[in-house]
Design a protein around this motif. Structure first.
Motif, PDB file in Angstrom:
ATOM      1  N   ILE A 196      69.520  40.441 -10.256  1.00  0.00           N
ATOM      2  CA  ILE A 196      68.237  39.772  -9.999  1.00  0.00           C
ATOM      3  C   ILE A 196      67.924  38.790 -11.123  1.00  0.00           C
ATOM      4  N   TYR A 197      68.072  39.237 -12.357  1.00  0.00           N
ATOM      5  CA  TYR A 197      67.766  38.347 -13.479  1.00  0.00           C
ATOM      6  C   TYR A 197      68.797  37.229 -13.622  1.00  0.00           C
ATOM      7  N   ALA A 198      70.045  37.504 -13.274  1.00  0.00           N
ATOM      8  CA  ALA A 198      71.081  36.478 -13.353  1.00  0.00           C
ATOM      9  C   ALA A 198      70.989  35.477 -12.203  1.00  0.00           C
ATOM     10  N   LYS A 199      70.282  35.859 -11.127  1.00  0.00           N
ATOM     11  CA  LYS A 199      70.145  35.038  -9.927  1.00  0.00           C
ATOM     12  C   LYS A 199      71.504  34.747  -9.292  1.00  0.00           C
ATOM     13  N   GLU A 200      72.397  35.721  -9.409  1.00  0.00           N
ATOM     14  CA  GLU A 200      73.718  35.634  -8.796  1.00  0.00           C
ATOM     15  C   GLU A 200      74.332  37.023  -8.823  1.00  0.00           C
ATOM     16  N   LYS A 201      75.478  37.185  -8.171  1.00  0.00           N
ATOM     17  CA  LYS A 201      76.176  38.463  -8.225  1.00  0.00           C
ATOM     18  C   LYS A 201      77.002  38.505  -9.514  1.00  0.00           C
ATOM     19  N   LEU A 202      76.332  38.815 -10.586  1.00  0.00           N
ATOM     20  CA  LEU A 202      76.963  38.872 -11.897  1.00  0.00           C
ATOM     21  C   LEU A 202      77.813  40.123 -12.051  1.00  0.00           C
ATOM     22  N   THR A 203      77.297  41.261 -11.569  1.00  0.00           N
ATOM     23  CA  THR A 203      77.973  42.538 -11.760  1.00  0.00           C
ATOM     24  C   THR A 203      78.259  43.211 -10.422  1.00  0.00           C
ATOM     25  N   GLY A 204      79.251  44.080 -10.421  1.00  0.00           N
ATOM     26  CA  GLY A 204      79.606  44.799  -9.205  1.00  0.00           C
ATOM     27  C   GLY A 204      80.340  46.089  -9.502  1.00  0.00           C
ATOM     28  N   PHE A 205      80.984  46.615  -8.492  1.00  0.00           N
ATOM     29  CA  PHE A 205      81.638  47.919  -8.553  1.00  0.00           C
ATOM     30  C   PHE A 205      83.148  47.743  -8.606  1.00  0.00           C
ATOM     31  N   LEU A 206      83.815  48.490  -9.485  1.00  0.00           N
ATOM     32  CA  LEU A 206      85.266  48.529  -9.539  1.00  0.00           C
ATOM     33  C   LEU A 206      85.717  49.958  -9.262  1.00  0.00           C
ATOM     34  N   PRO A 207      86.352  50.208  -8.118  1.00  0.00           N
ATOM     35  CA  PRO A 207      86.731  51.585  -7.784  1.00  0.00           C
ATOM     36  C   PRO A 207      87.571  52.278  -8.856  1.00  0.00           C
ATOM     37  N   LYS A 208      88.469  51.533  -9.503  1.00  0.00           N
ATOM     38  CA  LYS A 208      89.308  52.165 -10.521  1.00  0.00           C
ATOM     39  C   LYS A 208      88.500  52.612 -11.732  1.00  0.00           C
ATOM     40  N   ALA A 209      87.396  51.931 -12.009  1.00  0.00           N
ATOM     41  CA  ALA A 209      86.556  52.360 -13.124  1.00  0.00           C
ATOM     42  C   ALA A 209      86.001  53.749 -12.861  1.00  0.00           C
ATOM     43  N   LYS A 210      85.674  54.011 -11.606  1.00  0.00           N
ATOM     44  CA  LYS A 210      85.200  55.351 -11.246  1.00  0.00           C
ATOM     45  C   LYS A 210      86.355  56.339 -11.216  1.00  0.00           C
ATOM     46  N   ALA A 211      87.479  55.924 -10.685  1.00  0.00           N
ATOM     47  CA  ALA A 211      88.631  56.820 -10.587  1.00  0.00           C
ATOM     48  C   ALA A 211      89.118  57.275 -11.960  1.00  0.00           C
ATOM     49  N   PHE A 212      89.064  56.370 -12.941  1.00  0.00           N
ATOM     50  CA  PHE A 212      89.501  56.693 -14.297  1.00  0.00           C
ATOM     51  C   PHE A 212      88.346  57.167 -15.185  1.00  0.00           C
ATOM     52  N   ASN A 213      87.175  57.338 -14.594  1.00  0.00           N
ATOM     53  CA  ASN A 213      85.997  57.859 -15.297  1.00  0.00           C
ATOM     54  C   ASN A 213      85.697  57.063 -16.573  1.00  0.00           C
ATOM     55  N   LEU A 214      85.699  55.741 -16.456  1.00  0.00           N
ATOM     56  CA  LEU A 214      85.477  54.900 -17.626  1.00  0.00           C
ATOM     57  C   LEU A 214      84.064  55.050 -18.187  1.00  0.00           C
ATOM     58  N   PHE A 215      83.156  55.559 -17.391  1.00  0.00           N
ATOM     59  CA  PHE A 215      81.791  55.792 -17.882  1.00  0.00           C
ATOM     60  C   PHE A 215      81.785  56.672 -19.113  1.00  0.00           C
ATOM     61  N   LYS A 216      82.724  57.620 -19.186  1.00  0.00           N
ATOM     62  CA  LYS A 216      82.771  58.552 -20.308  1.00  0.00           C
ATOM     63  C   LYS A 216      83.753  58.133 -21.395  1.00  0.00           C
ATOM     64  N   ARG A 217      84.322  56.937 -21.269  1.00  0.00           N
ATOM     65  CA  ARG A 217      85.408  56.552 -22.167  1.00  0.00           C
ATOM     66  C   ARG A 217      85.087  55.362 -23.054  1.00  0.00           C
ATOM     67  N   SER A 218      83.801  55.035 -23.164  1.00  0.00           N
ATOM     68  CA  SER A 218      83.411  53.983 -24.099  1.00  0.00           C
ATOM     69  C   SER A 218      82.093  54.375 -24.767  1.00  0.00           C
ATOM     70  N   ASP A 219      81.593  53.488 -25.623  1.00  0.00           N
ATOM     71  CA  ASP A 219      80.502  53.859 -26.529  1.00  0.00           C
ATOM     72  C   ASP A 219      79.153  54.045 -25.849  1.00  0.00           C
ATOM     73  N   ASN A 220      79.032  53.658 -24.602  1.00  0.00           N
ATOM     74  CA  ASN A 220      77.794  53.934 -23.877  1.00  0.00           C
ATOM     75  C   ASN A 220      77.532  55.432 -23.735  1.00  0.00           C
ATOM     76  N   TYR A 221      78.623  56.197 -23.642  1.00  0.00           N
ATOM     77  CA  TYR A 221      78.498  57.602 -23.237  1.00  0.00           C
ATOM     78  C   TYR A 221      77.714  58.446 -24.240  1.00  0.00           C
ATOM     79  N   ALA A 222      77.860  58.180 -25.519  1.00  0.00           N
ATOM     80  CA  ALA A 222      77.135  58.953 -26.529  1.00  0.00           C
ATOM     81  C   ALA A 222      75.626  58.820 -26.360  1.00  0.00           C
TER      82      ALA A 222
END
Length: 349
Positions: free
Chosen positions: A260-286
């Motif tokens: 909404i703020y970018a006024k374009e499709k800036l971000t989206g979904f990558l199935p492999k990111a979910k499959a490899f559980n990248l949410f827990k594999r970078s500094d956001n997770y802490a």
């Protein structure tokens, strides 16, 4: 050769030193060449926007440039830093460089100095943490963290005579995005909420830098709104209709808010990111674990577009600086919108 000429010229422009005031939080290292490059990089291309105002469309597209990004990454991914292994001389040079950019662009230290020594790693190494207080008397009590790790894996087995894992994509790319966002907000002061800019050490040792900072900030009982992390954004995705994907995409509405703020499709979904559980594999997770607030990573590594992860081939000449400039320019209105919204819009589902 072009990069060597640019680097030599910038080193002659001006010198700036980073003074560390507290011995418990700093390694007290000094590097004159680092300071000179920081001075040259940190003071160029000031945004032509009114203080406190949002970017118009033209400025959005031109705040940073491929040349500006290349200048930052040329130093951070150089052989002189020897792969920025945590606890090494090379990463200390990188920390000096980052602190100098913060200082030159009106970003204050969050702690007594820019460096915050890790309590959970056996060698002395530091996160580099900057701070911009929000401009709104009430909203400034809420914090946004914008982060990336600046360490890499150092020296490894030689391949074709090269043993330095420079880590251009992993993660001088994310570090450069954070530094350019800090430069923008340090100049414009257009953030109503307070922003912490955090560059983490020891990510490659088990996310230790982010764990250290998350626990320390939790102990201070700050009100964290969201944590936006940047990891491996040096090359564009292949055959995608969006510029970046979000780890933990389905966990929150951050992608929707960002678009909404970018006024374009800036971000989206990558199935492999979910499959490899990248949410827990970078500094956001802490920060997710410590605060239970939306904490996610923006990336453009899609498992098909870069084959040199943790290899000596992760070199500067493979980076797409035009792509990285687009990432910064399109993220500016997103961060500005999130920081200035009257209510917390980003929520876990």
């Amino acid at each position: 050769m072009k990069r060597l000429i640019i680097l030599a010229q910038t080193l002659l422009l001006m010198a700036c030193g980073v003074q560390n005031k507290n011995a418990s939080n700093t390694m007290n290292t000094t590097n004159e060449a680092t300071g000179a490059l920081v001075g040259a990089i940190g003071k160029e291309e000031k945004p032509m926007v009114a203080k406190g105002s949002a970017l118009n469309a033209t400025t959005q597209m031109s705040f940073t440039s491929a040349e500006k990004i290349e200048g930052i990454m040329t130093f951070l991914a150089s052989d002189d830093l020897e792969g920025r292994d945590s606890g090494s001389v090379g990463i200390e040079k990188a920390a000096d460089f980052i602190a100098g950019i913060f200082k030159n662009n009106n970003v204050s230290p969050y702690f007594k100095t820019y460096r915050d020594t890790l309590s959970n790693f056996e060698k002395p190494t530091s996160n580099v943490v900057g701070y911009l207080e929000g401009t709104d008397p009430q909203l400034k009590k809420e914090f946004i963290i914008i982060g990336a790790h600046y360490d890499h894996i150092g020296i490894m087995g030689s391949e074709n005579g090269d043993a330095i894992a420079n880590g251009a994509n992993d993660n001088t790319s994310g570090t450069s995005v954070v530094l350019e966002l800090a430069r923008y907000f340090g100049e414009t002061k257009s953030n109503k909420r307070s922003i912490i800019f955090a560059l983490f050490s020891a990510e490659e040792k088990g996310l230790l830098g982010s764990k250290h900072l998350a626990e320390k900030l939790k102990g201070e009982d700050i009100t964290l709104y969201t944590m936006l992390n940047f990891e491996m954004v040096g090359v564009p995705m292949v055959n995608k209709d969006h510029l970046l994907y979000l780890t933990g995409y389905e966990l929150s509405n951050l992608s929707e808010v960002s678009n909404i703020y970018a006024k374009e499709k800036l971000t989206g979904f990558l199935p492999k990111a979910k499959a490899f559980n990248l949410f827990k594999r970078s500094d956001n997770y802490a920060f997710h674990k410590a605060f239970n607030v939306p904490s996610q990573t923006f990336s453009s590594f899609d498992f098909t577009n870069f084959e040199y992860y943790h290899k000596v081939g992760d070199e500067l000449d493979l980076m797409d600086f035009e792509h990285m400039a687009r990432v910064v320019n399109r993220m500016i209105p997103v961060v500005e919108g999130i920081s200035n919204a009257p209510v917390k819009e980003i929520k876990y589902n």
